[in-house]
Design an enzyme around this catalytic site. Sequence first.
Site, PDB file in Angstrom:
ATOM      1  N   ARG A  36      12.839   9.007  -9.455  1.00  0.00           N
ATOM      2  CA  ARG A  36      11.720   9.716  -8.840  1.00  0.00           C
ATOM      3  C   ARG A  36      12.047  10.179  -7.422  1.00  0.00           C
ATOM      4  O   ARG A  36      11.810  11.333  -7.067  1.00  0.00           O
ATOM      5  CB  ARG A  36      10.475   8.822  -8.809  1.00  0.00           C
ATOM      6  CG  ARG A  36       9.918   8.426 -10.168  1.00  0.00           C
ATOM      7  CD  ARG A  36       9.581   9.600 -11.038  1.00  0.00           C
ATOM      8  NE  ARG A  36       8.678  10.547 -10.400  1.00  0.00           N
ATOM      9  CZ  ARG A  36       8.568  11.836 -10.736  1.00  0.00           C
ATOM     10  NH1 ARG A  36       9.347  12.348 -11.680  1.00  0.00           N
ATOM     11  NH2 ARG A  36       7.709  12.625 -10.125  1.00  0.00           N
TER      12      ARG A  36
ATOM     13  N   CYS B 177       7.306   3.794   1.014  1.00  0.00           N
ATOM     14  CA  CYS B 177       6.299   4.852   1.127  1.00  0.00           C
ATOM     15  C   CYS B 177       5.033   4.326   1.791  1.00  0.00           C
ATOM     16  O   CYS B 177       4.431   5.008   2.634  1.00  0.00           O
ATOM     17  CB  CYS B 177       5.985   5.432  -0.248  1.00  0.00           C
ATOM     18  SG  CYS B 177       5.403   4.220  -1.461  1.00  0.00           S
ATOM     19  N   THR B 178       4.612   3.109   1.436  1.00  0.00           N
ATOM     20  CA  THR B 178       3.385   2.562   2.013  1.00  0.00           C
ATOM     21  C   THR B 178       3.575   2.174   3.471  1.00  0.00           C
ATOM     22  O   THR B 178       2.657   2.336   4.281  1.00  0.00           O
ATOM     23  CB  THR B 178       2.898   1.355   1.195  1.00  0.00           C
ATOM     24  OG1 THR B 178       3.982   0.438   0.985  1.00  0.00           O
ATOM     25  CG2 THR B 178       2.364   1.798  -0.158  1.00  0.00           C
TER      26      THR B 178
ATOM     27  N   ARG C 154       2.069  -7.490 -15.316  1.00  0.00           N
ATOM     28  CA  ARG C 154       2.773  -6.259 -15.654  1.00  0.00           C
ATOM     29  C   ARG C 154       3.184  -6.205 -17.124  1.00  0.00           C
ATOM     30  O   ARG C 154       3.878  -5.272 -17.538  1.00  0.00           O
ATOM     31  CB  ARG C 154       3.981  -6.072 -14.735  1.00  0.00           C
ATOM     32  CG  ARG C 154       3.598  -5.337 -13.459  1.00  0.00           C
ATOM     33  CD  ARG C 154       4.775  -5.058 -12.577  1.00  0.00           C
ATOM     34  NE  ARG C 154       5.091  -6.204 -11.733  1.00  0.00           N
ATOM     35  CZ  ARG C 154       6.039  -6.214 -10.810  1.00  0.00           C
ATOM     36  NH1 ARG C 154       6.799  -5.146 -10.628  1.00  0.00           N
ATOM     37  NH2 ARG C 154       6.247  -7.294 -10.071  1.00  0.00           N
TER      38      ARG C 154
ATOM     39  N   THR D  93       2.967  -7.708  -3.086  1.00  0.00           N
ATOM     40  CA  THR D  93       3.457  -6.729  -2.121  1.00  0.00           C
ATOM     41  C   THR D  93       4.024  -7.432  -0.898  1.00  0.00           C
ATOM     42  O   THR D  93       3.533  -8.496  -0.504  1.00  0.00           O
ATOM     43  CB  THR D  93       2.337  -5.757  -1.685  1.00  0.00           C
ATOM     44  OG1 THR D  93       2.865  -4.856  -0.702  1.00  0.00           O
ATOM     45  CG2 THR D  93       1.153  -6.495  -1.085  1.00  0.00           C
ATOM     46  N   LYS D  94       5.041  -6.823  -0.322  1.00  0.00           N
ATOM     47  CA  LYS D  94       5.635  -7.325   0.915  1.00  0.00           C
ATOM     48  C   LYS D  94       5.262  -6.440   2.105  1.00  0.00           C
ATOM     49  O   LYS D  94       5.939  -6.451   3.135  1.00  0.00           O
ATOM     50  CB  LYS D  94       7.157  -7.399   0.763  1.00  0.00           C
ATOM     51  CG  LYS D  94       7.614  -8.386  -0.306  1.00  0.00           C
ATOM     52  CD  LYS D  94       9.132  -8.429  -0.421  1.00  0.00           C
ATOM     53  CE  LYS D  94       9.572  -9.416  -1.496  1.00  0.00           C
ATOM     54  NZ  LYS D  94      11.059  -9.441  -1.654  1.00  0.00           N
TER      55      LYS D  94
ATOM     56  N   ASN E  25       3.049   9.217  -2.489  1.00  0.00           N
ATOM     57  CA  ASN E  25       4.075   8.185  -2.335  1.00  0.00           C
ATOM     58  C   ASN E  25       5.464   8.660  -2.763  1.00  0.00           C
ATOM     59  O   ASN E  25       6.459   8.010  -2.449  1.00  0.00           O
ATOM     60  CB  ASN E  25       3.696   6.924  -3.118  1.00  0.00           C
ATOM     61  CG  ASN E  25       3.157   7.203  -4.497  1.00  0.00           C
ATOM     62  OD1 ASN E  25       1.974   7.501  -4.651  1.00  0.00           O
ATOM     63  ND2 ASN E  25       4.015   7.114  -5.507  1.00  0.00           N
TER      64      ASN E  25
END
EC number: 1.2.1.72
Length: 339
Positions: free
Chosen positions: A12, A155-156, A200, A213-214, A318
Amino acid sequence: MTVRVAINGFGRIGRNVVRALYESGRRAEITVVAINELADAAGMAHLLKYDTSHGRFAWEVRQERDQLFVGDDAIRVLHERSLQSLPWRELGVDVVLDCTGVYGSREHGEAHIAAGAKKVLFSHPGSNDLDATVVYGVNQDQLRAEHRIVSNASCTTNCIIPVIKLLDDAYGIESGTVTTIHSAMHDQQVIDAYHPDLRRTRAASQSIIPIDTKLAAGITRFFPQFNDRFEAIAVRVPTINVTAIDLSVTVKKPVKANEVNLLLQKAAQGAFHGIVDYTELPLVSVDFNHDPHSAIVDGTQTRVSGAHLIKTLVWCDNEWGFANRMLDTTLAMATVAFR
């Protein structure tokens, strides 16, 4: 000078980097000389040309033997599993953009260097021993010529760090929480199937799925003073692109919602132009698809409670926004290294 770039991993982000390079008109500054991807070249060409999120690529794309052509530009295609065996020296590669999402350690970066690359930029958070982690628009001026192995963060992180900086500089942040509302990703299942993370295992198109999430660690990497004062959670939602981040911070100075919006709007028009955008239009996530900004503040959703608790909603594409920042950081690395 034109920066000679190789891309390792044509998923991507790798494909969007190529599309962003051509759509932004920066081919005089950056040229892609090679792409290393284990998938077959015909599939690479097809997915570069046709993209569900971003539509048809305006440039002609074709594949001939071990080359991918974008317009008249020939890009060598490699299918090499070993980083040490990549021909970066032979190709005169200045910067490798490692977009695999797998590699991110100093050891992996050094393997690219040993293969002949001068610099490496990871498209994801790396280990703490990398030379630098960059959020373009915030700290790219800290890059030095000796920085060889760099991360472009996530991206975040690119989305939220500029907004946190603006709020902290203006009002003094004491603590905060972040909720990332992220589109589904390739590490989820189309239908229920096995995965080490039991959440998931479930079909991505049918549920809102909490994910580890980190991001809090990413925030404190840039703002060490917030250690143990920021927390983050994340959910994946059944869309294929665009992310929203719900940011809540307590601040030292009393403030009103309209003052927060004015601050962020002025930043979007001034010091953070091209990185942060601001809108008060009644938009939804799909309206931010293919937006090149790192962050788009939704002023209609800003709230202030008790004069010291600020809540904002920030959007980002993103994929596309981050791909554009990869190009920006590449040029920043080359500028300090090769001037």
